[in-house]
Design an enzyme around this catalytic site. Structure first.
Site, PDB file in Angstrom:
ATOM      1  N   CYS A  72       0.837  -1.212   0.000  1.00 42.28           N
ATOM      2  CA  CYS A  72       0.000   0.000   0.000  1.00 42.28           C
ATOM      3  C   CYS A  72       0.870   1.259   0.000  1.00 42.28           C
ATOM      4  O   CYS A  72       1.529   1.535  -1.003  1.00 42.28           O
ATOM      5  CB  CYS A  72      -0.984  -0.048   1.179  1.00 42.28           C
ATOM      6  SG  CYS A  72      -2.342   1.093   0.960  1.00 42.28           S
ATOM      7  N   HIS A 106      -3.628  -5.211   0.653  1.00 34.53           N
ATOM      8  CA  HIS A 106      -3.058  -5.716   1.916  1.00 34.53           C
ATOM      9  C   HIS A 106      -3.053  -7.246   1.937  1.00 34.53           C
ATOM     10  O   HIS A 106      -4.080  -7.854   2.259  1.00 34.53           O
ATOM     11  CB  HIS A 106      -3.860  -5.170   3.104  1.00 34.53           C
ATOM     12  CG  HIS A 106      -3.620  -3.717   3.338  1.00 34.53           C
ATOM     13  ND1 HIS A 106      -2.593  -3.244   4.110  1.00 34.53           N
ATOM     14  CD2 HIS A 106      -4.254  -2.631   2.842  1.00 34.53           C
ATOM     15  CE1 HIS A 106      -2.604  -1.928   4.106  1.00 34.53           C
ATOM     16  NE2 HIS A 106      -3.607  -1.530   3.343  1.00 34.53           N
ATOM     17  N   GLU A 157      -1.710  -9.091   4.065  1.00 34.16           N
ATOM     18  CA  GLU A 157      -1.648  -9.580   5.445  1.00 34.16           C
ATOM     19  C   GLU A 157      -3.022  -9.789   6.077  1.00 34.16           C
ATOM     20  O   GLU A 157      -3.132 -10.448   7.106  1.00 34.16           O
ATOM     21  CB  GLU A 157      -0.804  -8.623   6.313  1.00 34.16           C
ATOM     22  CG  GLU A 157      -1.395  -7.236   6.582  1.00 34.16           C
ATOM     23  CD  GLU A 157      -1.151  -6.219   5.472  1.00 34.16           C
ATOM     24  OE1 GLU A 157      -0.942  -6.633   4.313  1.00 34.16           O
ATOM     25  OE2 GLU A 157      -1.190  -5.011   5.748  1.00 34.16           O
ATOM     26  N   ASP A 209      -5.185 -14.166  30.011  1.00 29.57           N
ATOM     27  CA  ASP A 209      -4.194 -13.121  29.730  1.00 29.57           C
ATOM     28  C   ASP A 209      -3.364 -12.761  30.953  1.00 29.57           C
ATOM     29  O   ASP A 209      -2.132 -12.706  30.887  1.00 29.57           O
ATOM     30  CB  ASP A 209      -4.888 -11.856  29.184  1.00 29.57           C
ATOM     31  CG  ASP A 209      -5.760 -12.186  27.988  1.00 29.57           C
ATOM     32  OD1 ASP A 209      -5.537 -13.244  27.384  1.00 29.57           O
ATOM     33  OD2 ASP A 209      -6.661 -11.395  27.679  1.00 29.57           O
ATOM     34  N   GLY A 213      -7.648 -15.382  34.801  1.00 27.56           N
ATOM     35  CA  GLY A 213      -8.010 -15.535  33.384  1.00 27.56           C
ATOM     36  C   GLY A 213      -6.748 -15.800  32.550  1.00 27.56           C
ATOM     37  O   GLY A 213      -5.631 -15.719  33.065  1.00 27.56           O
TER      38      GLY A 213
END
Ligand code: XMP
Length: 520
Positions: free
Chosen positions: A86, A176, A178, A234, A232
């Site tokens: 891009c 893009h 990705e 994370d 949790g």
């Protein structure tokens, strides 16, 4: 920032695209090390032999506004293969004698690109019809082909959708590759790094773990770090990563709000204090939370009270530790993208999320966010690499305000006890029947409605239990999970027969939107 000189890598020069981290993720998925550096920071003197390829990212800039970006032109003269994406495609074109102009047709969203010639960059990329759907997001575009470049593919609005200078190994793509919307986009990236740059696989989740531990050590030195551990996925992964990196310099504070799932506090203490030998400060604040929540039924008030009290308690214990300089948080990459608000538009507030984001400003702590470039599935892999149990790693998300928002109306200890049991039976049944991992999130809720039932020969008048189980990608949208009748019947019987206080079970069949995942 200095680049790692030892590991062969693909260097991503970031011009501010919201997708830059996605490029890095794709390269990681292909088993190759990559580093991102801002266009403002990279100089030609940073380019070493370990850089086997360079990707120029997209970005919101215009190539002619040279005062807004800096780019050392010599970087493209080192004989290293380059892929421009891009904005990166536009700047690569301009630097090679091409022209860029504002396009009459801004292109956002899907476009078809047509194959014009064979190229290494598109090997096995095109489908049988030689037309692929790609994701475009640009206003400017290349209007004159740079010297010694050829057109590999075009779209209706972008004649130079893919271009190449085979000899120099320079490639430019207007779209893009990705993002997942681009059909087969990963092939463009893998062709670039393997076929064109010739880099070998050198990156695994084990390498990632080692690198992250190194980064944390570099960032915090010998200072103390505090972390709010919820149990949790994370926060558990962050805590364990920091535990490996700095050991006893990490202090985890676990607040038992009384609104957790059944026995959760026991499991957290067992895992983190006893098994993993962390500095864990266990705070039993059940009574404090219950007192503050007495007679409150408004969902937003509940959330605010819980969030504020949590912060107050956390601060209280943080002060006791003394000389803490850092706060560790389990921020993930999607949180970062969302908070950047790419479009600048203000989305309306649906719910006040409870997290510890408000802490550092008041406490003057610096943030340690080692997961901020990872996606949830990568965090889970990292957790396994850090020897956390599958039980912790595959846990369903659980909201900060906990059971309070799964209990519309006023909160009482009696209701909490009933709900904990119902939720436990439901989750345990999902696990026993091999359903837990097929479902993104599931829980039981207690509705503030009493209905009549009959048990034996007796009339009952008890609460209504709602079960919710959803499938989702990321919690932003969700659909309800379709159970087979025998399972839902079995769990309904089990709850009604085993728990005093519930005589009816309903299953929530709304999707998100229009509903949300939680009830409040
Ligand atoms: P909703 O109810 O907004 O939930 O559809 C989306 C996801 O977010 C979780 N959730 C929270 N997580 N603090 C959190 O950490 C909160 O205050 C909170 N509220 C909702 C919810 O469980 C679901 O996974």
């Amino acid at each position: 920032m200095s680049l790692d000189k030892n590991l062969n890598k693909i260097l991503i020069i970031d011009f501010g695209s919201q997708f830059t981290q996605l490029i890095a993720r794709r390269i990681r998925e292909l088993g190759v090390f990559s580093e991102i550096i801002s266009h403002k920071k990279i100089k030609n003197t940073d380019i070493s032999h370990s850089i086997k390829g360079i990707i120029l990212s997209g970005g919101p800039l215009n190539v002619y506004e040279i005062n807004k970006y800096s780019f050392d032109k010599k970087i493209i003269e080192n004989g290293i293969p380059i892929l421009g994406i891009c904005f990166g495609h536009q700047i690569l074109s301009k630097l090679n004698g091409g022209k860029v102009k504002q396009s009459k047709h801004r292109e956002f969203g899907l476009a078809n690109i047509d194959k014009k010639k064979d190229s290494l960059i598109t090997k096995n990329f095109f489908n049988k019809k030689r037309i692929n759907k790609v994701w475009m997001s640009h206003a400017d575009q290349v209007s004159k082909l740079p010297k010694n470049f050829n057109v590999v593919a075009s779209s209706r609005n972008s004649k130079y959708a893919i271009i190449e200078n085979k000899k120099k190994r320079f490639y430019g793509v207007q779209f893009h590759p990705e993002v997942t919307h681009t059909e087969n986009g990963k092939k463009i990236i893998s062709n670039f790094i393997f076929l064109i740059c010739g880099i070998k696989r050198n990156w695994s989740s084990k390498d990632q773990k080692i690198q992250l531990i190194k980064d944390v050590r570099n960032q915090v030195g010998t200072n103390k770090v505090i972390c709010a551990l919820s149990g949790g996925v994370d926060s558990s992964v962050v805590a364990q990563l920091l535990n490996k990196a700095i050991g006893k310099k990490l202090y985890c504070v676990f607040v038992n709000t009384g609104l957790l799932r059944k026995d959760e506090e026991k499991q957290v203490v067992e895992t983190f204090k006893k098994k993993l030998k962390m500095n864990l400060i266990y705070v039993n604040a059940e009574k404090e939370f219950l007192k503050k929540l007495a007679n409150i039924s408004d969902p937003e008030k509940k959330r605010k009270i819980i969030g504020n009290l949590f912060i107050k308690i956390f601060e209280r214990y943080a002060k006791k530790i003394k000389d803490v300089k850092f706060l560790a948080q389990g921020t993930l990459y999607p949180d970062l993208i969302e908070s950047k608000s790419v479009t600048g538009s203000q989305t309306s507030k649906i719910k006040s999320h409870h997290n510890v984001g408000g802490l550092p400003k008041k406490m003057k702590l610096k943030l340690v966010e080692p997961l901020k470039f990872l996606f949830k599935d990568e965090v889970r892999k990292l957790g396994l690499e850090l020897n956390l149990s599958r039980d912790i790693i595959s846990r369903h998300p659980f909201p900060g305000p906990g059971l309070a928002i799964r209990m519309p109306g006023v909160i009482t200890q009696k209701k909490i006890n009933i709900l904990k049991e119902a939720d436990y039976y439901f989750i345990q049944a999902l696990k026993d029947h091999g359903l837990y991992n097929k479902i993104w999130q599931a829980y039981a809720a207690l509705l503030p409605v009493k209905t009549v039932g009959v048990m034996g020969d007796n009339r009952t008048y008890e609460y209504l239990c709602l079960l919710r189980a959803i499938t989702s990608e990321d919690g932003m949208t969700a659909d309800f999970y379709e159970f087979k009748k025998p399972f839902i019947q079995m769990i309904s019987n089990k709850i009604v027969n085993s728990i005093r206080g519930i005589n009816r079970v309903v299953y929530d069949i709304t999707s998100k939107p229009p509903s949300t995942i939680e009830l409040e």
